[in-house]
Design a protein around this motif. Structure first.
Motif, PDB file in Angstrom:
ATOM      1  N   LEU A 142     -66.471-142.323  47.993  1.00 19.88           N
ATOM      2  CA  LEU A 142     -67.183-143.148  47.176  1.00 19.88           C
ATOM      3  C   LEU A 142     -67.822-142.643  45.973  1.00 19.88           C
ATOM      4  CD1 LEU A 142     -68.594-145.855  46.734  1.00 19.88           C
ATOM      5  CD2 LEU A 142     -70.570-145.259  48.137  1.00 19.88           C
ATOM      6  N   ARG A 143     -68.505-141.461  46.281  1.00 15.63           N
ATOM      7  CA  ARG A 143     -69.157-140.741  45.052  1.00 15.63           C
ATOM      8  C   ARG A 143     -68.135-140.030  44.149  1.00 15.63           C
ATOM      9  NH1 ARG A 143     -74.675-138.490  47.842  1.00 15.63           N
ATOM     10  NH2 ARG A 143     -75.734-140.633  48.091  1.00 15.63           N
ATOM     11  N   HIS A 144     -67.027-139.645  44.762  1.00 14.78           N
ATOM     12  CA  HIS A 144     -65.721-138.984  43.981  1.00 14.78           C
ATOM     13  C   HIS A 144     -65.173-140.115  43.137  1.00 14.78           C
ATOM     14  CE1 HIS A 144     -61.826-137.630  43.088  1.00 14.78           C
ATOM     15  NE2 HIS A 144     -61.959-136.437  43.503  1.00 14.78           N
ATOM     16  N   SER A 145     -64.977-141.196  43.698  1.00 16.16           N
ATOM     17  CA  SER A 145     -64.434-142.544  42.908  1.00 16.16           C
ATOM     18  C   SER A 145     -65.368-142.955  41.757  1.00 16.16           C
ATOM     19  CB  SER A 145     -64.320-143.587  43.814  1.00 16.16           C
ATOM     20  OG  SER A 145     -63.834-145.016  43.191  1.00 16.16           O
ATOM     21  N   SER A 146     -66.795-142.842  42.129  1.00 12.66           N
ATOM     22  CA  SER A 146     -67.663-143.483  41.094  1.00 12.66           C
ATOM     23  C   SER A 146     -67.527-142.456  39.808  1.00 12.66           C
ATOM     24  CB  SER A 146     -69.273-143.271  41.596  1.00 12.66           C
ATOM     25  OG  SER A 146     -70.160-143.561  40.745  1.00 12.66           O
ATOM     26  N   LEU A 147     -67.600-141.198  39.959  1.00 15.17           N
ATOM     27  CA  LEU A 147     -67.442-140.192  38.858  1.00 15.17           C
ATOM     28  C   LEU A 147     -66.144-140.005  38.146  1.00 15.17           C
ATOM     29  CD1 LEU A 147     -69.271-138.319  37.227  1.00 15.17           C
ATOM     30  CD2 LEU A 147     -68.584-136.240  38.712  1.00 15.17           C
ATOM     31  N   ARG A 148     -65.052-140.219  39.227  1.00 15.13           N
ATOM     32  CA  ARG A 148     -63.809-140.205  38.438  1.00 15.13           C
ATOM     33  C   ARG A 148     -63.480-141.311  37.678  1.00 15.13           C
ATOM     34  NH1 ARG A 148     -58.789-140.867  38.757  1.00 15.13           N
ATOM     35  NH2 ARG A 148     -59.002-142.756  40.269  1.00 15.13           N
ATOM     36  N   SER A 149     -64.007-142.457  38.070  1.00 15.20           N
ATOM     37  CA  SER A 149     -63.629-143.744  37.066  1.00 15.20           C
ATOM     38  C   SER A 149     -63.867-143.664  35.777  1.00 15.20           C
ATOM     39  CB  SER A 149     -64.440-145.126  37.808  1.00 15.20           C
ATOM     40  OG  SER A 149     -65.801-144.739  37.731  1.00 15.20           O
ATOM     41  N   LYS A 150     -64.760-142.644  35.456  1.00 14.29           N
ATOM     42  CA  LYS A 150     -64.916-142.436  33.887  1.00 14.29           C
ATOM     43  C   LYS A 150     -63.639-142.274  33.359  1.00 14.29           C
ATOM     44  CE  LYS A 150     -69.387-142.834  34.193  1.00 14.29           C
ATOM     45  NZ  LYS A 150     -70.096-144.149  33.595  1.00 14.29           N
ATOM     46  N   ILE A 151     -62.609-141.617  33.657  1.00 15.41           N
ATOM     47  CA  ILE A 151     -61.197-141.294  32.972  1.00 15.41           C
ATOM     48  C   ILE A 151     -60.666-142.626  32.934  1.00 15.41           C
ATOM     49  CG2 ILE A 151     -60.038-140.445  34.857  1.00 15.41           C
ATOM     50  CD1 ILE A 151     -58.880-138.331  33.071  1.00 15.41           C
ATOM     51  N   GLU A 152     -60.809-143.322  34.089  1.00 19.76           N
ATOM     52  CA  GLU A 152     -60.030-144.628  33.811  1.00 19.76           C
ATOM     53  C   GLU A 152     -60.450-145.372  32.780  1.00 19.76           C
ATOM     54  OE1 GLU A 152     -60.352-146.288  37.747  1.00 19.76           O
ATOM     55  OE2 GLU A 152     -59.336-144.832  38.639  1.00 19.76           O
ATOM     56  N   SER A 153     -62.036-145.401  32.847  1.00 18.42           N
ATOM     57  CA  SER A 153     -62.716-146.204  31.577  1.00 18.42           C
ATOM     58  C   SER A 153     -62.430-145.720  30.268  1.00 18.42           C
ATOM     59  CB  SER A 153     -64.150-146.206  31.900  1.00 18.42           C
ATOM     60  OG  SER A 153     -64.621-146.854  30.887  1.00 18.42           O
ATOM     61  N   ALA A 154     -62.025-144.115  30.323  1.00 16.14           N
ATOM     62  CA  ALA A 154     -61.774-143.635  28.907  1.00 16.14           C
ATOM     63  C   ALA A 154     -60.482-144.271  28.567  1.00 16.14           C
ATOM     64  CB  ALA A 154     -61.767-142.238  29.012  1.00 16.14           C
ATOM     65  N   PHE A 155     -59.591-144.096  29.318  1.00 15.61           N
ATOM     66  CA  PHE A 155     -58.063-144.592  28.697  1.00 15.61           C
ATOM     67  C   PHE A 155     -58.206-146.049  28.527  1.00 15.61           C
ATOM     68  CE2 PHE A 155     -55.913-141.344  32.022  1.00 15.61           C
ATOM     69  CZ  PHE A 155     -55.801-140.559  30.971  1.00 15.61           C
ATOM     70  N   GLY A 156     -59.143-146.971  29.253  1.00 11.48           N
ATOM     71  CA  GLY A 156     -59.168-148.364  28.865  1.00 11.48           C
ATOM     72  C   GLY A 156     -59.855-148.571  27.539  1.00 11.48           C
ATOM     73  N   THR A 157     -60.694-147.515  27.180  1.00 12.33           N
ATOM     74  CA  THR A 157     -61.385-147.924  25.803  1.00 12.33           C
ATOM     75  C   THR A 157     -60.362-147.219  24.891  1.00 12.33           C
ATOM     76  OG1 THR A 157     -63.525-147.204  26.748  1.00 12.33           O
ATOM     77  CG2 THR A 157     -63.127-146.831  24.444  1.00 12.33           C
ATOM     78  N   LEU A 158     -59.509-146.272  25.152  1.00  7.54           N
ATOM     79  CA  LEU A 158     -58.769-145.970  24.178  1.00  7.54           C
ATOM     80  C   LEU A 158     -57.716-146.776  23.725  1.00  7.54           C
ATOM     81  CD1 LEU A 158     -57.743-143.039  22.633  1.00  7.54           C
ATOM     82  CD2 LEU A 158     -56.032-142.935  24.583  1.00  7.54           C
ATOM     83  N   LYS A 159     -57.051-147.592  24.905  1.00  5.91           N
ATOM     84  CA  LYS A 159     -56.226-148.554  24.392  1.00  5.91           C
ATOM     85  C   LYS A 159     -56.576-149.738  23.900  1.00  5.91           C
ATOM     86  CE  LYS A 159     -52.577-146.879  27.958  1.00  5.91           C
ATOM     87  NZ  LYS A 159     -52.111-147.251  29.246  1.00  5.91           N
ATOM     88  N   ASN A 160     -58.063-149.973  24.127  1.00 10.38           N
ATOM     89  CA  ASN A 160     -58.351-151.362  23.642  1.00 10.38           C
ATOM     90  C   ASN A 160     -58.793-151.155  22.263  1.00 10.38           C
ATOM     91  OD1 ASN A 160     -59.784-154.195  24.408  1.00 10.38           O
ATOM     92  ND2 ASN A 160     -61.707-152.827  23.547  1.00 10.38           N
ATOM     93  N   ARG A 161     -59.219-149.909  21.892  1.00  7.04           N
ATOM     94  CA  ARG A 161     -59.532-149.617  20.450  1.00  7.04           C
ATOM     95  C   ARG A 161     -58.275-149.526  19.555  1.00  7.04           C
ATOM     96  NH1 ARG A 161     -64.113-147.842  18.368  1.00  7.04           N
ATOM     97  NH2 ARG A 161     -64.885-146.987  20.165  1.00  7.04           N
ATOM     98  N   PHE A 162     -57.179-148.774  20.116  1.00  5.55           N
ATOM     99  CA  PHE A 162     -56.053-148.287  19.270  1.00  5.55           C
ATOM    100  C   PHE A 162     -54.976-149.196  19.995  1.00  5.55           C
ATOM    101  CE2 PHE A 162     -58.760-144.647  19.118  1.00  5.55           C
ATOM    102  CZ  PHE A 162     -58.847-144.563  18.002  1.00  5.55           C
ATOM    103  N   LYS A 163     -54.545-150.571  19.362  1.00  8.23           N
ATOM    104  CA  LYS A 163     -53.478-151.492  19.876  1.00  8.23           C
ATOM    105  C   LYS A 163     -52.051-150.744  19.782  1.00  8.23           C
ATOM    106  CE  LYS A 163     -56.731-154.367  20.999  1.00  8.23           C
ATOM    107  NZ  LYS A 163     -56.935-154.543  22.607  1.00  8.23           N
TER     108      LYS A 163
END
Length: 267
Positions: A142-163
């Motif tokens: 649970l805690r591993h997933s909580s912290l590692r989800s930051k890179i999933e969020s980083a990828f999502g932010t990257l693709k949302n900004r740079f279409k």
């Protein structure tokens, strides 16, 4: 705000999961970016997500990319790409620091420099919705997933900004690779100049989670960071799996000391 020691990132210290992951230097994951390639190469680049390049990256908890390896075929195995990142000559190699590690998902093994979740145990945050961990492995995941989800969020932010990363490009493949790298550099620049940027602080852009292939019981995996015999490689992996067990137990003891008066019974 707690002040980070010189060898620990401020983001880890400020995270509620400190000090359990105090030696974590970031998270590793991959993402797919659509590509256009000559017809003779399409089969090599065609994977579960279409014709793509598979991009391996590492980032910090504040979504700063610290390593990016683009250009691999979309059909390539994620662990094979990690092997390539670890075996490349400097300065193009993913650096593994003594005693430090990255968090990665179950597609990668627990070994020198990387700690993956326990396989066969619920992992993703949505699996814990309304449920409490029943044992140390579930709590760790649970805690591993909580912290590692930051890179999933980083990828999502990257693709949302740079279409441009979400559309087929007609540039030569080498330029398509450079576009990925350029977008991550610009992403990091935005973090540096405007850490309060709205997109950076919106975690709803998490990428979809793929089915994971775990390597936990594969003792024949090769560690490309050192010249080791097979026996030494297995011993090294066992050391890192023991470290994961120690972290999981420390979490569990503290968790039940806080919520169950020190009773550490597991189910």
């Amino acid at each position: 705000m707690r002040q980070a020691p010189d060898d620990i990132s401020q983001e880890i210290v400020n995270n509620p999961l400190y000090p359990y992951f105090k030696d974590c230097i970031g998270m590793i994951d991959e993402t797919h970016v659509d590509v256009m390639v000559p017809i003779k190469l399409v089969a090599r680049f065609r994977g579960r997500k279409g014709v793509t390049q598979n991009v391996l990256a590492a980032c910090t908890p504040n979504k700063l990319f610290t390593y990016v390896l683009a250009s691999w075929e979309g059909s390539a195995n994620d662990y094979r790409i990690l092997q390539d990142a670890l075996s490349r000559p400097q300065p193009h190699r993913l650096r593994v620091y003594d005693g430090k590690y990255y968090l990665c998902d179950a597609r990668y093994p627990t070994m020198l420099g990387s700690i993956s979740p326990y396989r066969g145990v619920r992992y993703h945050l949505k699996e814990y919705s309304g449920k409490t961990p029943k044992n140390r492995r579930e709590l760790f995941n649970l805690r591993h997933s909580s912290l590692r989800s930051k890179i999933e969020s980083a990828f999502g932010t990257l693709k949302n900004r740079f279409k441009i990363l979400c559309a087929k490009s007609h540039y030569p493949f080498s330029i398509q690779v450079d576009i990925v790298l350029a977008c991550t550099v610009l992403h990091n620049f935005i973090i540096a100049v405007d850490p309060s940027d709205e997109l950076l602080n919106d975690d709803e852009f998490n990428e979809d989670i793929d089915d994971e292939v775990a390597f936990e019981n594969d003792t024949n995996l090769v560690d490309f960071t050192q010249n080791q015999t097979q026996r030494e490689q297995i011993e090294s992996r066992n050391e890192w799996m023991t470290l994961r067990d120690d972290i999981a137990w420390a979490m569990w003891v503290d968790y039940y000391d806080k919520y169950n008066h020190g009773v550490t019974t597991e189910t």
